[in-house]
Each structure stands twice: as C-alpha cells, then as structure tokens.
Design an enzyme around this catalytic site. Structure first.
Site, PDB file in Angstrom:
ATOM      1  N   GLY A 151       0.820  -1.195   0.000  1.00 53.07           N
ATOM      2  CA  GLY A 151       0.000   0.000   0.000  1.00 53.07           C
ATOM      3  C   GLY A 151       0.861   1.255   0.000  1.00 53.07           C
ATOM      4  O   GLY A 151       2.070   1.207   0.254  1.00 53.07           O
ATOM      5  N   CYS A 152       0.232   2.394  -0.285  1.00 50.97           N
ATOM      6  CA  CYS A 152       0.986   3.647  -0.401  1.00 50.97           C
ATOM      7  C   CYS A 152       1.537   4.091   0.944  1.00 50.97           C
ATOM      8  O   CYS A 152       2.740   4.363   1.074  1.00 50.97           O
ATOM      9  CB  CYS A 152       0.114   4.726  -1.032  1.00 50.97           C
ATOM     10  N   TYR A 153       0.673   4.172   1.966  1.00 55.83           N
ATOM     11  CA  TYR A 153       1.181   4.562   3.286  1.00 55.83           C
ATOM     12  C   TYR A 153       2.269   3.597   3.760  1.00 55.83           C
ATOM     13  O   TYR A 153       3.346   4.024   4.197  1.00 55.83           O
ATOM     14  CB  TYR A 153       0.050   4.608   4.318  1.00 55.83           C
ATOM     15  N   SER A 156       5.692   4.289   2.251  1.00 61.11           N
ATOM     16  CA  SER A 156       6.395   5.474   2.775  1.00 61.11           C
ATOM     17  C   SER A 156       6.961   5.214   4.162  1.00 61.11           C
ATOM     18  O   SER A 156       7.963   5.806   4.558  1.00 61.11           O
ATOM     19  CB  SER A 156       5.447   6.683   2.801  1.00 61.11           C
TER      20      SER A 156
END
Lengths: 340, 340, 340, 340
Positions: A151-153, A156
C-alpha cells in the site's frame, strides 16, 4: 514480453498505462475495464493520446485471460476481493501476477476479514504470494509469480523504518506515525466528500485509529524488527493531487550518525531512495511523478526520539511505479526501465 | 471605546482590520504600518473597501501613541522584539495592550533567548503580562492590561489537551503532536519558498524537532498538568490558505466517555469550542473564517492511546479572532461581538 | 553533441535541465546561474537529483563560453536584454543559440523599445535571427543558428490560428483572444503578488489591454494572413502551477468542416499537436508535463464566429520543450527525442 | 418576518442558511431538503453549527408550505423545473417567492425549451414574474411577489455592461465575453468531472458556444440597449472554490472618462458595486465571501475597444447574497442587512 493491465480505469491503472506504454522492454498488449470496454484508451485518457495508439479497453474474463497464450505479466489494479477473481486463474495458468490490491498483503485471513469486512477471497494462494518492497525484500521473492504490491502509506513508512528496526536502532514500541495523503489516494472515487469544493482548502484526519493499512504496516515492521510492533497511525487528507508525507516518531536506541550510516548502507545502490541530510525536510513536490522516496531524520535530545520524514508519490512509488519496478527486477530488466 | 492596530500590513493585521471595522462596540481609530504609511486602507486591502471608509495607514511612534488620549486598546501585530518597543510605553501609559507576538508568551527569558535568538526585549514586563486562552485562563487575567495572545499551533493544542491534563485523564509523558498549517501561518512573507508554485501541490514537515512554539506549548501544558510535559511536536506546511489540523497522541488514563464528559463540562458554555462526536473528524474547512475550534477524539485499545483531533482557522482563533475575543471578555462586551 | 543552459535557475531553466539531462542524443555539459554558481544542481533542484549526477551551476562569462570548444548548443533562459549579452558573442563564435527570451522575437526595434522599455540590445542580429514555431515555420529556418523561441501565449494562439489565417478561413479583423495562465508563467518571481495566499483562490485579468506578447502575436499572425491583424488579447492569472487555456473568437469565412480539414492537414504528421473533435474542450490537465498542444473549435451560427480552444503546458510547449523540439529538428534528431 | 429555504442542501442553499441565520430582521423558520429531511442542519453543515441552533431539514410539500400561515418569504434553491412546482402554489397563496433557478429568468417559453430541453413548467406565471438585478432594475419590481434571481455569469456581465449599453457608450454589436468560474458554479454536483483530482490543476472552456446563460444575458442586455444584442459568451472552469472573473470586449462609442462617469453615477449610492480605477484589475479573492461586484475598464486605442473586467463571488452576489439583497429592498430593510 507482453503485459496487460486489468482494471485500468482508476488513477493507478492510468498511471500503469502511462508507464507501460513507453517502457523499453515490454509491450502493453491489453487493458481491461468493465465500465470502459469498447472505448479507445486515447479517448478516455487524452493525456496519454500519443503513447497508446489504437489500444482499446476490453471486457475482462478471468478464464479467457488465463487461456491467452500471448500475455506474460498481468497487473491487477482492482478493488480488494475482485482482484482475487483474476489472480487465482491467472496464477494457476502460470502467469506472473502483480497485484496492487490488498488481497495478498496480509498473512492472516482473520485480520483480512476484520479490516476488509469479508472472508479472504483466496486463502489457498496466501502461501504462494510474496509481499515486495523491492528495496527491502529478500532476493528470494523473484522466484514467485504472485506478488502483492505494498500500500501507499506502508511504502512510505517501511522505506524509512524497516532498516532501522532491523538494525535495532529504534524501539519497536510506541512508534507514532502521521501521514498526509493527496486526494488521489482515494482513487477515482465519485462521492460528495471528494468533489473539488469539499476537498479544496480542507485538511482533516480520517479513519482514526485503525486505518486499513495498519495491519500491513505492523506485519511488515514486525518482520523487520523480529519483535512485536504496535503503531499509532493517523492518516490525513490534504488538498493536493499527488503525494504522501509521513512523519514518524520513534524512540532512539542510538545516535543520528548511526541511523544515517544504516540508511546510507541500505540504500547506497538503490536508485529510488534518496537519503537527505539531517535538518532538511523532504517535500512531496520533489517526488511528484517519480518513483522515488526521499527520507531524512533528526534526533531530539529533549525526548530521545528520532523524528523521521518520508515522502513519495502515492500513485507511483506508492502503487504503479513500484509495481513496474517489481516487474523490472523479476525479469532482469534495468531497475529504472520505464521509470525515469 | 477606541482601538488601534499597530502593524496592520500582515495577514493577522488585515484580519484584525476586518473584525474591528465592523465590531458593534468599538471603533477602529488607527492602523499603523511603517511600509504602508500614507496609503488608504481601502486601497491596500480592497476586500475591506466597504468597511474601512477613509481610514489611512499612519507611521507609528511608540511615544506618540502612548501620549494619545484617544485610544484605549492597542492590538500589536508586530514581529517579536519589535512588539516590545510598543508594548512598553503603551503599557506604562496605562493603555490596554493585546500583543499577538511571542514577546510575552514565555515565562523564561532564557528560553526566549534560546528560541528567538536574542535577549528578551522587555523582561521587566513579564510579571505584569498575562497569557490568555480565553476558554482556559483563570478569570483573574481580566485585571491585567498587558495580554499575550497564544500562538496558532499552541491554541489548537491547548484547547484539546489542557482540560484533559488538568483532570488527569491523559499522561503528561510521551505526548506526540502533529500539526498541518496553511501557508498563511508564515504571514505575508515574500520569499521563494512561499511563492505559489513552490507551495502548491506540496507538503512537508519543517522546523523539526523544535519549532519555536514548543516551549510555549510545554509551559502551558505543564501549568495544566501540574507536572513536567515534554512533547514531540512536528509542524507541516499544507497547500491551503487557512487552517490548522492538529492530531495528538496521548496515553489514556481513563475511558473515552470520561474524556468527553470532561470536554463537555469545560466547554458547555463556550461559544467558540465545538466538541464533535467520537468517530467524526474535524475538518479545517468547517472552521475557516470562524473563531471556533472543533475537537474530537477516539480511543485505541490496541495502543491504549487517545488520538485527538483539533482544527482552527490559524488567522482567526489562532490569532486575530482570539485577540478580539480577549478584548470582548476584558471589557464586558458580548464574547462573540464582532466574531460571528 | 554537448549543450549548455545559460540562466538555469528559473522554472524554464529547470525544465530544460529536466529534459536535456535525459535526452538520448545530447549531453548536458554546463548549466550556469549567477545566483547559484558553485552549488550542485542536485541540491538546488532535488526533484532532478537522479538525473544530473554531480553537475554544478557555474558562473557565466559570455566571452569564455564563446571561446569554449566543447559546447555546440546554448539554450538561453535569461531575461530579455540580458539574453543578448550572451547571444551576441556565442552567435559570432559560430555556436547554435536557442533563445527563450523576447530579444529576437520581434522584427521591429521600435516596437521592442515600446513594449520592453529599453532600446533593442542587439539590433544587428535581428536579420540573422529566426522565429520558430516548429509546426508552422518554413523549413529554411534550420540553416540559421540564432533562433528565437516563441512566447507561451503566442504559441498557444498561433498553433490554433495560423493555419486558418493562411488558408483564409477566418477573418484577420476583429479577433478576440482570452488566455488564462498558470502562475509559473511569471517565472520564479519572488514578489508579494505571487506568494501562495495571494494567488490561491484568486483569478484576475492583468496587463490589459496591451500585454507584451501582443506585438509578437500580431506580427506572426500577419505573416500567416498576409494581412493586417490587430487582436484584442486579454491574459488572466489562474490558481494553478502549469498550463494555459486560450479561447479565440474569430469571424468564420467557411464552415467548421473546412476548418477541421485544414487543421487535420496541417498537423497530420505533427507529433505535438492533437486536433480534438468539435464539441470537446481541451483541458490544461491533459497537456501538463507534455510538449503537446490540444486544439478544438466550434462554429456559432448565431454570431458567425468560430470559437477556438487551445491548451499547452506553458513551461514545456510554451518554453523549454519547444526549445528542445527546435534543437531536435535542426540537428536531425527524432522530433520527439527527450520529449515523451 | 419568517423565511424558509426550499432545497437547502446545495451550495447556494447552504449560503442562504449562513446569511439568513444571522440576518437582523428576519427569522429562518424552515429549511427543506428531500434528501436530508430529518437531519439537523448543524450536523449536515457543521460550519454553521453556531448559527442554526436546533433547526432541522424537513421534507417539503408545496401545498402544505403554501397553506402555512407562518412563513412570509420563500427562497427556492432548486433545480429548474422543480422550482416551478413550489413557486406556483406559493405565489398563488400570496407568499413572496424569491427563486434562484432559471424558471422565471427568460421571457420566452420557446427559448426556455430550447435551452433547458423541456417545456416551460409554469408559463402562466411568466407575466407576474420579475427579473431583478437590484442595482439595475426599475423600482416597480418591488410590487411583485415572484422574483427571478439572475444567474451568476449574467450578474457579473450586466453590472458591468448594462449602464453602458443604456447610455449608448458601447456598441451592442459584436460583444465578446469570457468568464472563468469557480467549481462551485456547478453546485454540489457529484460527478467524475468534478472530483478534486479532475479539477485541480485544470482549466478548460466548456459549453461553447451557447451556454444556458446566453439567452438570459442577451435578453437583459437588449432591454438595456433597446437594440438587438447577440454576444459571444465563453465560460471556463477554474480550479478554485468561489469566484467569477468576467472579461468583456465591446466596441467603444465614447472615451474611457465617459464610461467611468456613467458607472460612477450608476453606482454612486450602491453599496455592493465598487468601481475600480482604470488600469487596476479586479481579483476574485477580493470579493470572496462578499455580496460585492468589483468592476474596472480600459480603452484600447489600437482596436477602439473597451476591455472591461468584473468579478463577483458566484455563490453570494451571483446567487444567495443577491437573493437576500432583493428581500431587503422589497421589504424596506437596510440593503446591506445580513450581508456585511
């Protein structure tokens, strides 16, 4: 080599079309979308007009796609649940499946059901599936052909934290993470809360205290730390089109030089992670449209915490770019092919 | 009653002009600005054209202003350091001084020098000065005539946290605070980092780990908690014109019902604080242009933390609106006069 | 082949760095900037970090650059007036000079002085200089080595109008043009009018009625029309980072089919112009980051006007991308090299 | 006096709630919305929490409302067609109806059908209805109780042009008008084209060449000019929440001083029109949240045109604010009541 994008109508799908249509080593042979079938890609995504030629959206039948002898790699840009309907037959047919949904990100079917509100759609595939942040995963992942894109979060967060937890430089306990995401993080969602006038000049936290990405974050951080790792994760919506900035507070177990030494070593030869000097602050605008993560950290002697800052483009390194990076590495292309 | 704004050219000053020029109980008799002296307010701030009539910016001489027999209340919208040059003679002359700078926010001259890089400009006034968040301060503040208005970030934090610390419902240890501020938080600063194309489509943390508001936050929270309170505060810049969203993680020492009961009691008769239900998320757009703070909280059983969300308009409740609210209360006007 | 960018600190210069640093056929050998000399490009433009290696900004001495035997092509991204100080010695030394300033766009020194407030800095070069919109210019331009790149507004206008005027399909009289430009059109200008809070949530016309681009627009349209062509041009500032939308009202002298037939013929083999169907509306977001112009038109029988819509990215097709396209064509590279 | 808002869920309806809930001379007694019936206004529109008390949305039955003896003034913030279903019984029952829809803006049922795609829903009321721009309308309108509020674009245009046409200072022939509108001009429309990422960083013309406001514009300008007036009107969507900037090109029949003298006379005692000096440029940010129109003009000797610039807040002067201004004037309240 020929590739296909299944579910190409969303923002991640569109970004995949953008990248794959100019990739030097592969051909984009098919793009599917239930809602857009029969339309030309060039008409629906005019920004890509010069890259996609006469390519058309087609309807997508999992069995038919699996039987196709032409296409080798399938990117699934579908909602969770639906992704499995394609992943299963395609994987069984020996295709490479790079899945951008949540279906194969979690090891536990119980937790999947808790966070996604439905039984896991393909538990029999979980053992085969491999979760891959390319900069962090063990080389062995390359032998699997069912890959879960992070996932994106979580991307990061892991790029910043995983090497530190692995090296024991921060405590796995009490980590607090705040992220601010662009509106495209919600996909091309047509709902009142996402129309321009509702999101412009607006910031808010949401999904507190247990956003769906929490179990993914924790499972991966625990693997890095070889220890329990319960985090407090607070996502926010920011009035912009692309980008995530993540700020992590973690108890320091060493000095800032050691932190930087560990990052420098972990990312020395990684083209898509830039370690910025302590005291500078990663800015989403600098990674917009790129597959890069920028990270930096400071030490606060008052609290004995590291405060770590990480930015990515949620649609590129947080989704489609990372998916292509995974394909590049698996098939021995240049890691940056199609991504510069 | 007659009021003056000293340093009216910035965003806070402009907001003060907006509010005071339509306030039912006071007259705006003078606005000063070194750079704009001689110009009409209506020409410089065309949005206020219909409210300010023929009012002109004047140059400002502290001694002369102090000698004026006309004006009773002075709002100082000046940089720190400069504010004291006016506060001192005006206060000595018996005027009421409502200072929006940092000069009288901190109790310690040592910490002032550490964070502001210069010796405190008026240490002899610190005893007289009173720091006032109107919803939280003890009634006794009304007897002083030198008032320090809180910073924007500290306002958003104290309204959420102070009653909880006072009641012992959260631990004063290990509090982690993230805030995202609109660009106007930097004032009308003409610098490359603040031009449109640098801030649009951009988010970043900044001033980590010790933003100038940290000692103000800690001093006030410690007063509420009767205990040491070292916080980790991470501010961010968001691409919008107005608003702050603050997300606070604090260890729970009670249940969420007790937290809400305490908030409800603290703010039952406060017109400018709205306590939103647990599970809803305060949004900066809902407080834009208002003097209100919206707050809400959830409890996370996984971490035993409260996650608290607070939003204000940084230029209104975070600066000029709160300054006028202070004047209203001190002089016995309706608390909301000029602020609805 | 080696290239240099003179004046690389602005947005156009930065965009040139982005394009040239990944161009397949040329090397970016030098970037100069008075203000940034000595700094690494990667530090100043972190978004380009992975493309520019160790390249540093250098100070720029026109004579020294002219004497360099290494560099073949110079891109001038300098203010008008200053550009000539470099163009003159470089051109005399036999270098190819692609100038993005206004210095060589106008044929008349009298009009230059009227619009730019100073005598023309290099009138002796005007005969040698060639103004080039690559899709419109006569092939002969390729023999010159001093090339004036068109302005952003004029590019968006000429691509739409020039073929129609040439074919006599619209009247050269009474043309009314409105354009809305992103804020980056002003360059990296640090002035109060360009800080975020002044431009966000703001639109206005400016420079009415005679913006500096007017004589360039008229000179070029007159060349296309073989007739006088006085236009009413109204530019506006829009709250976005990139893009120009231009709307042109011109009296029809034929039907819409003929207009489209003429456009289709003019741009059949032009990779950077897309002719969209009548009734669709070009959107700046679709050309953002591309070197493309999208154009479309409708006929209004009530007024007997064509209403023509044209969009470009002001920094790419309106400046740096077009400059590279010019280099590509002059030196026989693929027209799209570095620009897809 | 008691007022009601019928169809209060859109942006214009919300703005009406904002204004009427603090109006000094009237009470907001009812707000209706089919979709929101039963919910508290304070919950649905949290920004208005402190103004609306316990007010609830109710379902709305035209006959029932007409029979109510309580409410005197009804604001209709409904789609065209639907508005008439309420206007008819309310008007017949002797209520004052201030309609923000298009139903009573046009004098011709034929043109209504042509532009709105359905037969006029209440042709028998057209004679009674009065179209009112308060600054321009003849005093006689105050005797009618069925009032058509102008559209947003037409308001921005008429305020600038009507006095000039009436005085014969510009030609009614060949007028070209460009407008750029904030996204809220589309109302709270939940459609893919209006989600944040589609409108952010995007500008485009739309509805060329005959937007629905064209016949309204022309009918009103013809009344002012006592002559035919066919305009070329090109609307655009701009990435902002509020505001319209309109730029008008019209052939001059006099000098700029005469134009200004006429404007100055027309608007001398009008609190909601500001005539700005020639050479300054009205900016939407200066009228945001206000009921004011700012106008300015220049003369271009090259073309013999006036270029006129006009800005309003589309939701206030372009809709709800003007509706309240109309009520104020009709009932003898202060013209600015509730609107400062």
């Amino acid at each position: 080599m020929k590739t296909a994008i299944i579910g190409a109508s969303g923002y991640s799908g569109e970004e995949l079309v953008r990248i794959l249509s100019t990739h030097p080593d592969v051909t984009l042979a098919a793009v599917t979308s239930r809602s857009l079938a029969g339309q030309k890609v060039a008409d629906v995504m005019p920004a890509l007009r010069h890259k996609v030629g006469e390519l058309e959206f087609t309807a997508s039948d999992p069995a038919e796609l699996a039987a196709s002898s032409e296409i080798d790699v399938f990117f699934l840009a579908l909602p969770h649940g639906v992704a499995s309907e394609f992943a299963d037959p395609l994987y069984q047919a020996g295709k490479t499946v790079i899945d951008l949904s949540a279906d194969f990100r979690l090891g536990s079917t119980r937790i999947y059901e808790e966070y996604y509100g439905q039984p896991h759609p393909a538990p029999h595939l979980l053992e085969a599936a491999q979760y891959v942040v390319p900069e962090l995963a063990d080389e062995k992942w390359k032998s699997t052909s069912l890959i879960a894109c992070p996932g994106c979060y979580p991307t990061s967060i892991q790029i910043a934290l995983a090497p530190l937890l692995k090296a024991g430089l921060v405590s796995p306990k009490g980590i607090v993470i705040n992220s601010c995401s662009a509106v495209s993080g919600a996909g091309r969602k047509v709902a009142e809360d996402f129309i321009f006038c509702e999101r412009n000049e607006s910031m808010k936290a949401y999904a507190l205290p247990t956003h769906r990405h929490v179990p993914e974050i924790e499972e991966q951080l625990e693997k890095a730390a070889f220890a329990d790792c319960i985090v407090q994760f607070s996502p926010h919506l920011a009035p912009m089109s692309r980008g995530i900035v993540t700020t992590i507070v973690a108890k320091a177990k060493t000095g800032i030089e050691q932190l930087y030494a560990t990052w420098d070593k972990a990312y020395a030869d990684k083209p898509f992670v830039a370690v910025l000097p302590s005291g500078t602050f990663p800015d989403t605008k600098n990674v917009k449209g790129t597959n890069r993560a920028d990270i930096a950290a400071v030490y606060d002697p008052r609290t004995d915490n590291f405060v770590i800052s990480s930015v990515i483009d949620n649609l590129v390194k947080g989704a489609s770019g990372q998916a292509v990076q995974i394909m590049n590495l698996k098939f021995g292309f240049e890691e940056t092919a199609g991504l510069l």
